[in-house]
Design an enzyme around this catalytic site. Sequence first.
Site, short mmCIF file in Angstrom:
data_model
loop_
_atom_site.label_atom_id
_atom_site.label_comp_id
_atom_site.label_asym_id
_atom_site.label_seq_id
_atom_site.Cartn_x
_atom_site.Cartn_y
_atom_site.Cartn_z
N HIS A 61 0.84 -1.20 0.00
CA HIS A 61 0.00 0.00 0.00
C HIS A 61 0.87 1.24 0.00
CE1 HIS A 61 0.72 -0.49 4.31
NE2 HIS A 61 0.16 0.68 4.58
N HIS A 63 1.36 3.97 1.94
CA HIS A 63 1.92 4.73 3.06
C HIS A 63 3.45 4.81 2.97
CE1 HIS A 63 -1.88 4.13 5.73
NE2 HIS A 63 -1.96 5.22 4.97
N ASP A 65 5.77 4.70 5.10
CA ASP A 65 6.59 3.73 5.83
C ASP A 65 6.60 2.35 5.13
OD1 ASP A 65 3.85 3.50 6.76
OD2 ASP A 65 4.59 2.17 8.34
N HIS A 66 6.06 2.32 3.89
CA HIS A 66 6.10 1.10 3.06
C HIS A 66 6.69 1.36 1.68
CE1 HIS A 66 3.49 -1.14 5.93
NE2 HIS A 66 3.28 0.11 6.30
N HIS A 119 -7.53 -0.66 5.54
CA HIS A 119 -6.50 0.23 6.08
C HIS A 119 -6.30 1.39 5.10
CE1 HIS A 119 -2.82 1.42 8.15
NE2 HIS A 119 -2.13 1.29 7.04
N ASP A 138 -0.14 -3.85 6.20
CA ASP A 138 -0.82 -3.37 7.41
C ASP A 138 -2.29 -3.82 7.45
OD1 ASP A 138 1.54 -2.10 7.98
OD2 ASP A 138 0.75 -0.05 7.77
N HIS A 176 4.67 -4.69 10.67
CA HIS A 176 5.01 -4.00 11.92
C HIS A 176 5.14 -4.99 13.07
CE1 HIS A 176 4.49 0.24 10.68
NE2 HIS A 176 3.55 -0.24 9.86
FE FE Z 1 2.68 0.84 8.15
ZN ZN Z 2 0.02 1.65 6.55
#
Ligand code: FE
Ligand code: ZN
Length: 259
Positions: A61, A63, A65-66, A119, A138, A176
């Site tokens: 996805h 985001h 942090d990905h 999400h 996530d 995570h």
């Molecule tokens: Fe994340």
């Molecule tokens: Zn995420």
Amino acid sequence: GSDPMATLVIRQIPVLRDNYVYLAHEPQSGATAAVDPAVAPPVVDALAAEGWRLTHILNTHHHNDHTGGNLALKQATGCTIVGPRADRDRIPGIDVAVGEGDTYKLGQAEARIFDVPGHTRGHIAYWFQDSAALFCGDTLFLLGCGRLFEGTPEQMWRSLGKLKALPPETRVYCAHEYTQSNARFALTVEPRNADLAARAKRIDALRAGGKPTVPGTLGEELATNPFLRADLPALQEEAGAPGDAVATFAAIRHRKDNF
Ligand code: FE
Ligand code: ZN
């Protein structure tokens, strides 16, 4: 197809505060993917340590942090970036867009793609059946699930239902390390679940030793993750929604948001 030689070798790279990036290496062809590279430098270091050359990025996805390492890794290696079709405009450097029912081959290792919105609206999961490996970003966490930023409880419950249906030996490579705090919450939902209590103890021991809890197996999740268990009468009674899995899931998710 089921080719035992196409089994992935998987390495886990802890980055940022609690993210995991994975390297998935298919030894026959040498194809190597970074799954959800939040940042580039630790991925470059891990590749060098293994002697692997990056050929792909698999994003679940959009985001940051990905996907934060996408462009630097692509610039350094010329790798192909694969991501969700429904969110292709939000995936930096995307080359190949995939969605529900598609397959994608990493060398000889085949992934089946699931759309798992909730999400984010364009979240996908990659299931490498022959390696019994699920990269779910996530959407599903060990003992938890992602927050509903762009989707409804009904969508997320349906998304989790697709993952629930996979073989119980499937290893869940989530993005995570949230397992210990998820366990504390899960125990408030099911204080009398003996499997959960035992698992929480194992998790505490792992974390006390500075060790990852991820991956886990889907079978363990089915027995202990409250977000996968909203179809059980006991949880529905507790949530005041007998016969209603979506309302039960929504109630558990709401409680977790405020935990
Ligand atoms: Fe994340
Ligand atoms: Zn995420």
